[in-house]
Design a protein around this motif. Structure first.
Motif, PDB file in Angstrom:
ATOM      1  N   ALA A   1      -1.788   9.673   6.548  1.00 45.49           N
ATOM      2  CA  ALA A   1      -2.383   9.757   5.185  1.00 45.49           C
ATOM      3  C   ALA A   1      -2.481   7.940   4.925  1.00 45.49           C
ATOM      4  O   ALA A   1      -3.603   7.346   4.268  1.00 45.49           O
ATOM      5  CB  ALA A   1      -1.159   9.917   3.911  1.00 45.49           C
ATOM      6  N   GLY A   2      -2.191   7.199   6.241  1.00 46.61           N
ATOM      7  CA  GLY A   2      -1.534   5.692   5.846  1.00 46.61           C
ATOM      8  C   GLY A   2      -2.410   5.076   7.080  1.00 46.61           C
ATOM      9  O   GLY A   2      -3.018   3.801   6.836  1.00 46.61           O
ATOM     10  N   LYS A   3      -3.505   5.906   7.587  1.00 44.02           N
ATOM     11  CA  LYS A   3      -4.608   5.365   8.495  1.00 44.02           C
ATOM     12  C   LYS A   3      -5.685   4.429   7.573  1.00 44.02           C
ATOM     13  O   LYS A   3      -4.965   3.208   8.156  1.00 44.02           O
ATOM     14  CB  LYS A   3      -5.838   6.417   8.741  1.00 44.02           C
ATOM     15  CG  LYS A   3      -5.028   6.510  11.125  1.00 44.02           C
ATOM     16  CD  LYS A   3      -5.370   7.589  11.347  1.00 44.02           C
ATOM     17  CE  LYS A   3      -4.813   7.923  12.647  1.00 44.02           C
ATOM     18  NZ  LYS A   3      -5.429   9.419  12.959  1.00 44.02           N
TER      19      LYS A   3
ATOM     20  N   LYS B   1      -1.743  10.976  -1.214  1.00 40.66           N
ATOM     21  CA  LYS B   1      -2.082  11.388  -0.753  1.00 40.66           C
ATOM     22  C   LYS B   1      -1.324  12.595  -0.500  1.00 40.66           C
ATOM     23  O   LYS B   1      -1.592  13.308   0.345  1.00 40.66           O
ATOM     24  CB  LYS B   1      -2.361  10.585   0.652  1.00 40.66           C
ATOM     25  CG  LYS B   1      -3.863   9.673   0.515  1.00 40.66           C
ATOM     26  CD  LYS B   1      -3.887   9.569   1.382  1.00 40.66           C
ATOM     27  CE  LYS B   1      -5.694   9.710   1.659  1.00 40.66           C
ATOM     28  NZ  LYS B   1      -6.085   9.255   3.454  1.00 40.66           N
ATOM     29  N   VAL B   2      -0.161  12.452  -0.269  1.00 43.31           N
ATOM     30  CA  VAL B   2       0.602  13.719   0.138  1.00 43.31           C
ATOM     31  C   VAL B   2       1.568  14.150  -0.886  1.00 43.31           C
ATOM     32  O   VAL B   2       1.511  15.588  -0.588  1.00 43.31           O
ATOM     33  CB  VAL B   2       1.639  12.973   0.864  1.00 43.31           C
ATOM     34  CG1 VAL B   2       0.947  12.929   2.595  1.00 43.31           C
ATOM     35  CG2 VAL B   2       2.843  12.431   1.037  1.00 43.31           C
ATOM     36  N   VAL B   3       1.918  14.094  -1.834  1.00 43.18           N
ATOM     37  CA  VAL B   3       2.723  14.602  -3.474  1.00 43.18           C
ATOM     38  C   VAL B   3       1.586  14.549  -4.327  1.00 43.18           C
ATOM     39  O   VAL B   3       0.726  14.039  -4.514  1.00 43.18           O
ATOM     40  CB  VAL B   3       3.846  13.432  -3.580  1.00 43.18           C
ATOM     41  CG1 VAL B   3       4.552  13.854  -2.747  1.00 43.18           C
ATOM     42  CG2 VAL B   3       4.059  12.722  -4.063  1.00 43.18           C
TER      43      VAL B   3
ATOM     44  N   ASN C   1       1.053  -1.044  -0.191  1.00 50.72           N
ATOM     45  CA  ASN C   1      -0.100  -0.026  -0.241  1.00 50.72           C
ATOM     46  C   ASN C   1       0.443   1.672   0.302  1.00 50.72           C
ATOM     47  O   ASN C   1       0.402   2.518  -0.029  1.00 50.72           O
ATOM     48  CB  ASN C   1      -1.254  -0.094   1.043  1.00 50.72           C
ATOM     49  CG  ASN C   1      -1.727  -0.630   0.994  1.00 50.72           C
ATOM     50  OD1 ASN C   1      -2.266  -1.173  -0.098  1.00 50.72           O
ATOM     51  ND2 ASN C   1      -2.444  -1.701   2.461  1.00 50.72           N
ATOM     52  N   ALA C   2       1.503   1.415  -0.106  1.00 49.87           N
ATOM     53  CA  ALA C   2       2.784   2.158  -0.182  1.00 49.87           C
ATOM     54  C   ALA C   2       2.965   3.137  -1.354  1.00 49.87           C
ATOM     55  O   ALA C   2       2.578   4.800  -0.415  1.00 49.87           O
ATOM     56  CB  ALA C   2       4.265   1.440  -0.379  1.00 49.87           C
TER      57      ALA C   2
ATOM     58  N   ILE D   1      -1.483   1.759   8.069  1.00 52.47           N
ATOM     59  CA  ILE D   1       0.039   1.601   7.873  1.00 52.47           C
ATOM     60  C   ILE D   1       1.022   1.925   9.520  1.00 52.47           C
ATOM     61  O   ILE D   1      -0.310   1.873  10.691  1.00 52.47           O
ATOM     62  CB  ILE D   1       0.289   3.306   7.662  1.00 52.47           C
ATOM     63  CG1 ILE D   1       2.129   3.978   7.646  1.00 52.47           C
ATOM     64  CG2 ILE D   1       0.212   4.584   8.858  1.00 52.47           C
ATOM     65  CD1 ILE D   1       2.260   4.595   6.888  1.00 52.47           C
ATOM     66  N   ARG D   2       1.441   1.385   9.928  1.00 45.47           N
ATOM     67  CA  ARG D   2       2.278   0.682  11.404  1.00 45.47           C
ATOM     68  C   ARG D   2       4.046   1.343  11.430  1.00 45.47           C
ATOM     69  O   ARG D   2       4.299   1.012  10.359  1.00 45.47           O
ATOM     70  CB  ARG D   2       1.183   0.305  12.071  1.00 45.47           C
ATOM     71  CG  ARG D   2       1.404  -0.838  11.027  1.00 45.47           C
ATOM     72  CD  ARG D   2       1.107  -3.025  12.424  1.00 45.47           C
ATOM     73  NE  ARG D   2       1.917  -2.227  13.842  1.00 45.47           N
ATOM     74  CZ  ARG D   2       1.570  -3.058  14.417  1.00 45.47           C
ATOM     75  NH1 ARG D   2       0.687  -3.548  14.438  1.00 45.47           N
ATOM     76  NH2 ARG D   2       3.117  -3.148  15.647  1.00 45.47           N
TER      77      ARG D   2
END
Ligand SMILES: [Zn+2]
Lengths: 971, 86
Positions: free
Chosen positions: A812-814, A753-755, A746-747, A818-819
């Motif tokens: 963004a990773g929620k 989402k941020v770029v 999922n990277a 993401i962890r």
């Protein structure tokens, strides 16, 4: 005990009480007391028991030159009670006793000395070998000094100072103070070191006078006042010089006062010149029971009374060989001590004024007499005196026997400064034949005893030292030298080595219970030079550092061997006086670097480990196998703080040449939008680093190194190009840039989402390099790598933006699960992928080819003279090397521990990393094995620590263990 | 450490600040035609002069440059170069 409270010489404040606990009782001392004098004031006479024979021991020199008064103070063993100022609330214990110092159950050991001749440890204890461990255990119980508790935590703060001065003066007696004042007059910076807690030296406690009638103690205080008012003299009291090195580097230990903010301080002084004004200590008189409590040196008895207000006994006998001994007898008599007899070793040559003073006081004086025995089982009760030829004997009752053969200079600084020492026949002193460069002696160390001469010699040395440091004082030097020549010169010293006794109980070294008899035994067995006797009989190897036997041993050896050569002193080494290891160690051992997002990771449950200079998050749960962290990277997306990576910019016309020199690959192929992976070797072809390089512009490269190499990389590249005069600049960006590794299927979704650039696999493929802004603000260098075997982005951003990027990605990773993952999860993930970590899959002898990275090496670029290439060319044909292989345990439930050995009947390799893979359920890993064992399917026998003979087995299998085609990391 | 060294950029400094870089052996030999023995000698063999020798030092805790200086190995002090090398 009542103190003599009104003496002008006192260094105590009788009005300020300090208490200490000893043997369960509370005793009162006063401010200015040492631990030893406080105990003495309370009637304690036996301070501990000796090393081998458990003989009672008491005050002897009052300057801590032997282990007699080593005690445990506040849990610290072997503290020199005579040198340690009393602090309120101290707890003191005696050492090496079974029972108490007064009643020691091992006291009978003293009768067994015939069983322990010189060298018995070496000669008897080794056969039969089987009893040695048992014997050692018993000996350790019975012999020794203090006992260190393994979990003792040293309290206090240990500081260090590195100082610069023009002149350093060692010794704050009259000569040292005069030297410091003379040197300071020229404006030079002067450092003055005094080992006692106060200035004054041998003037401090004496009532005899200078030529103008000033009492010496008063003169000492006048000089001290001047010293303290001179701003360019930096004074260190209670500071013992411990080392002297070439370049006149002096080291010392300073004991902190209550308001100093440190317990002890290590001091290192660089100065142009040095004045040695360390004065004299007393040369012990050798006779039977010469260390019985109640036997003490002249200075000890004198200072107990004058400095601490404590009469050293009730009725005394003196056996001395110098005028200070007679002076002390007169003064102590006037202070109330009964003196039954004064024996002077010298037949003649005494100071007539002192003889007259003794006669006036009706004190019997025996010239040419010496003590031969102290009687009394625990304390002196009686002394036998004898003519020095042994003909006539007389006994005197006494509880104090003041004994001293003469003086001996404290020449340690000269020996440490590597001066060649010689024997001066007139004084009987060991003095340097030739002085070390810019080192000047002053005061009593030169053999003089006249107070005016002592001061003048100090002034002379101070002027000489300042001149050697650049001041032009040579006229003054000449004047002062003439003035000194007109004063009384060095006095003839007493030469007596031993009273007329056999010496079975005459102790030459108190620390190690070495007697005259044991020294004779050592010599009889052929150890006929002092340096050999010292080691074989154990003389001067204890905490006193030879202070007691240092002068007597060479004299005795010369006499007993009837040697025609002049005696030579044994060598002393730093530290000259016992020092805390804590002080050498200093403080601030827990320094490390933290990454910019340390606190966020901590808040997320990170458990940190020190890795090199850094602290890194190793796990994020209590599960040390990191199952959830690992599977989350495989299935969703994880975030790793990789800020510890080394990061560098190299730019300039010759930047590429420098890269070609240190990297094994052809770095000319480093492209603008692509990363190039390569490795560095040392000159032996052993692989030392791997990393990636990107070309950011013409003659401008950005590259990474492993965490451990970041500190050395600039040095390394500059070293290997040092002859070339190449034009390049190297900038270490390691701390300027932070790195986040965003990995997992999922990277891309998270980063999108941020770029706002195109992150599709076509636009930014595996092995690609891009620069962009996160949220239009944060300049980012992004590298598409696959270390953990998944789609991953390594984002390099300015350190100060790291927290912001971390927070943005977390948010963004929620939606994508993401962890965090830590270095242990990364370790497993990359291992499954067969990616190596240098230092784990390699050791110092492992070369580039051994770990399967030979493909990186471009053999054609010989012009670059690449570091390691020549050695690799040779190693390529070498068959006897280890090879990195993949292995799998026969029992998947039982992975071998990292570092386990691969054996048959000898060691054939070792397991580098092994884990049970959560992805496949197999116990797999990497191992370095001899090339004969590297074939697929070979069965390997593994030896683990503490395996009790039970071996485990694995087989060589192909790597990688996960996604062999690399589809996931390239997707 | 009693040693001080004179960095061409920073001047005379405490020896603690520097890292030793070995004797001055001249530039790396060209790879073409280099025998393994000659290479090994270049990398590993030293003259170990008892006296004044020219050597490399790195100002690690300073400006970060490599430089050569002369040192008397018998006294561990920086020294003037011998006459012949001046
Ligand atoms: Zn520098």
């Amino acid at each position: 005990m009542n103190r003599l409270n009104q003496l002008p010489t006192l260094r105590i404040d009788p009005a300020v009480n300090h208490s200490l606990t000893y043997r369960g009782r509370t005793y009162q001392g006063v401010a200015g007391d040492t631990v030893a004098t406080a105990l003495f004031a309370n009637g304690v006479r036996i301070f501990g028991r000796s090393l081998k024979y458990h003989r009672p021991r008491g005050l002897y020199s009052l300057d801590g030159e032997c282990s007699n008064t080593c005690m445990e103070v506040d849990g610290i063993p072997n503290v020199r009670a005579e040198n340690t100022l009393l602090e309120n609330g101290m707890t003191v214990k005696e050492q090496n006793v079974k029972g108490s110092a007064e009643r020691d159950w091992l006291g009978f050991m003293d009768k067994l000395d015939w069983m322990m001749p010189a060298g018995f440890y070496y000669k008897i204890m080794h056969k039969p070998a089987a009893i040695w461990p048992m014997a050692m255990k018993q000996i350790r119980k019975a012999a020794g000094l203090g006992i260190i508790s393994a979990d003792h935590k040293m309290k206090g703060r240990y500081d260090e100072q590195f100082l610069k001065a023009e002149v350093t003066v060692i010794g704050g007696g009259a000569a040292g103070m005069a030297a410091a004042l003379a040197a300071a007059q020229s404006g030079r910076r002067v450092i003055l070191l005094e080992s006692r807690p106060h200035l004054g030296g041998c003037f401090d406690y004496r009532v005899s006078t200078t030529s103008d009638g000033t009492p010496l103690h008063e003169r000492a205080r006048q000089l001290a006042e001047k010293v303290k008012q001179t701003t360019n003299i930096r004074l260190f009291e209670h500071t013992s010089m411990v080392g002297a090195y070439n370049n006149n580097l002096i080291t010392a230990f300073q004991v902190g006062k209550a308001d100093d903010g440190f317990t002890e301080c290590y001091i290192e002084i660089r100065s142009d010149s040095v004045v040695v004004a360390t004065g004299c200590i007393e040369r012990p008189l050798l006779f039977d029971n010469n260390e019985r409590p109640g036997v003490m040196q002249v200075g000890c008895a004198h200072r107990l009374a004058r400095t601490y207000g404590l009469l050293p006994g009730n009725a005394a006998v003196f056996s001395v060989g110098h005028n200070p001994g007679l002076e002390a007898a007169v003064d102590l008599f006037d202070l109330g001590l009964k003196i039954n007899c004064v024996a002077d070793i010298r037949e003649d040559g005494q100071d007539p004024a002192l003889l007259l003073a003794l006669t006036e006081r009706k004190i019997p004086v025996l010239k040419g007499w010496v003590a031969t025995k102290a009687h009394g089982s625990k304390m002196v009760q009686k002394a036998t005196l004898c003519t020095i030829d042994g003909m006539v004997k007389r006994q005197f009752s006494c509880d104090l026997l003041v004994a001293s053969a003469g003086l001996t200079p404290v020449s340690g600084p000269f020996i440490l400064a590597q001066a060649i020492m010689g024997y001066d026949d007139h004084t009987g002193y060991f003095l340097p034949d030739q002085l070390p460069e810019k080192m000047f002696p002053a005061g009593r160390i030169t053999g003089i005893n006249d107070p005016d001469a002592i001061e003048t010699s100090g002034r002379l040395a101070g002027l000489e030292a300042a001149s050697a440091a650049g001041a032009d004082l040579w006229t003054k030097v000449a004047e002062t030298r003439n003035a000194l020549a007109a004063m009384p010169g060095p006095e003839r010293g007493c030469k007596l080595v031993i009273a007329p006794v056999k010496g079975r109980k005459s102790f030459i070294c108190f620390d190690e219970d070495a007697t005259v008899k044991s020294v004779k035994q050592a010599i009889d067995q052929g150890f006929d030079v002092p340096e050999l006797v010292k080691r074989f009989a154990g003389v001067g190897l204890g905490p006193g550092q030879g202070g007691i036997p240092g002068h007597n041993l060479p004299l005795f050896v010369a006499k007993y061997t009837a040697s025609k050569e002049t005696p030579k002193p044994t060598t002393v080494r730093p530290p000259l006086v016992p020092a805390f290891i804590a002080t050498y160690a200093g403080y601030n051992h827990h320094m490390f670097k933290r990454t910019p997002i340390h606190h966020s990771q901590k808040a997320d449950g990170g458990i940190f480990r020190n890795i090199g200079v850094w602290q890194r998050a190793r796990y994020f749960t209590a599960d040390v196998d990191c199952k959830e962290e690992i599977l989350n990277v495989r299935n969703n997306v994880g975030m790793l703080d990789a800020s510890t990576l080394g990061k560098f910019r190299i730019h300039g016309p010759d930047a590429l040449k420098a890269l070609q020199r240190v990297y094994v690959s052809d770095m000319g192929k480093a492209g603008k939008d692509r990363i190039k992976y390569s490795a560095m070797c040392n000159d032996d072809g052993c692989v030392i680093d791997d990393g990636v390089v990107v070309k950011r512009g013409e003659n401008d490269y950005y590259f990474t190194t492993s965490t451990g190499r970041a500190g050395q990389t600039a040095e390394w590249i500059r070293y290997h190009t040092r002859y070339d005069n190449w034009d390049f600049h190297l900038v270490n960006l390691t701390d300027a840039m932070g790195v986040i590794n965003l990995s997992g299927p999922n990277a891309r979704k998270v980063l999108t989402k941020v770029v706002d650039i195109d992150l599709s696999n076509e636009a930014f493929p595996f092995s690609g390099y891009r620069e962009f802004y996160i949220q239009d603000t944060i300049f980012t260098r992004a590298l598409r790598l696959g270390f953990v075997g998944e789609l991953s982005y390594e984002l390099h951003v300015p350190s100060s933006y790291m927290q912001a990027v971390w927070d943005l990605l977390t948010e963004a990773g929620k939606a994508f699960g993401i962890r965090n993952f830590g270095v242990e999860a990364q370790n497993v993930l990359r291992m499954e992928k067969g990616h190596i970590i240098l230092g784990q899959e390699s050791e110092q002898r492992t070369n580039l080819l051994d770990v399967g990275l030979g493909f990186l090496w471009d053999r054609s670029k010989t012009v670059a003279r690449t570091v390691g290439a020549v050695a690799l060319r040779q190693a390529a044909n070498d068959t006897g090397r280890l090879t990195l292989v993949g292995i799998r345990m026969e029992d998947d439930a039982r992975p071998a521990r990292d570092g386990s050995l691969i054996v048959d009947n000898k060691v054939r390799g070792y397991v580098a990393t092994m884990r049970r893979s959560f992805t496949s359920g197999e116990a797999v890993g990497m191992a370095l094995v001899e090339s004969q064992l590297a074939g697929a399917g070979t069965r390997l026998e593994i030896f683990e620590d503490e395996c009790n003979g039970v071996r485990i087995y694995a087989r060589v299998v192909p790597m990688p263990f996960y996604d062999p085609e690399g589809e996931r990391m390239k997707s | 450490m009693a040693l001080t060294l004179t960095c061409p950029i920073c001047g005379k400094r405490n020896g603690y600040e520097f890292r030793f870089g070995g004797e001055d052996k001249g530039p790396r030999p060209p790879e073409e035609g280099l025998t393994p023995g000659a290479w090994c000698d270049y990398v590993h063999m030293n003259n170990c002069t008892a006296g004044v020798q020219k050597e490399w030092w790195f100002h690690r805790d300073g400006c970060g440059s490599w430089f050569t200086t002369w040192r008397d190995t018998t006294r561990n002090l920086e020294a003037e170069p011998p006459e012949a090398n001046k």
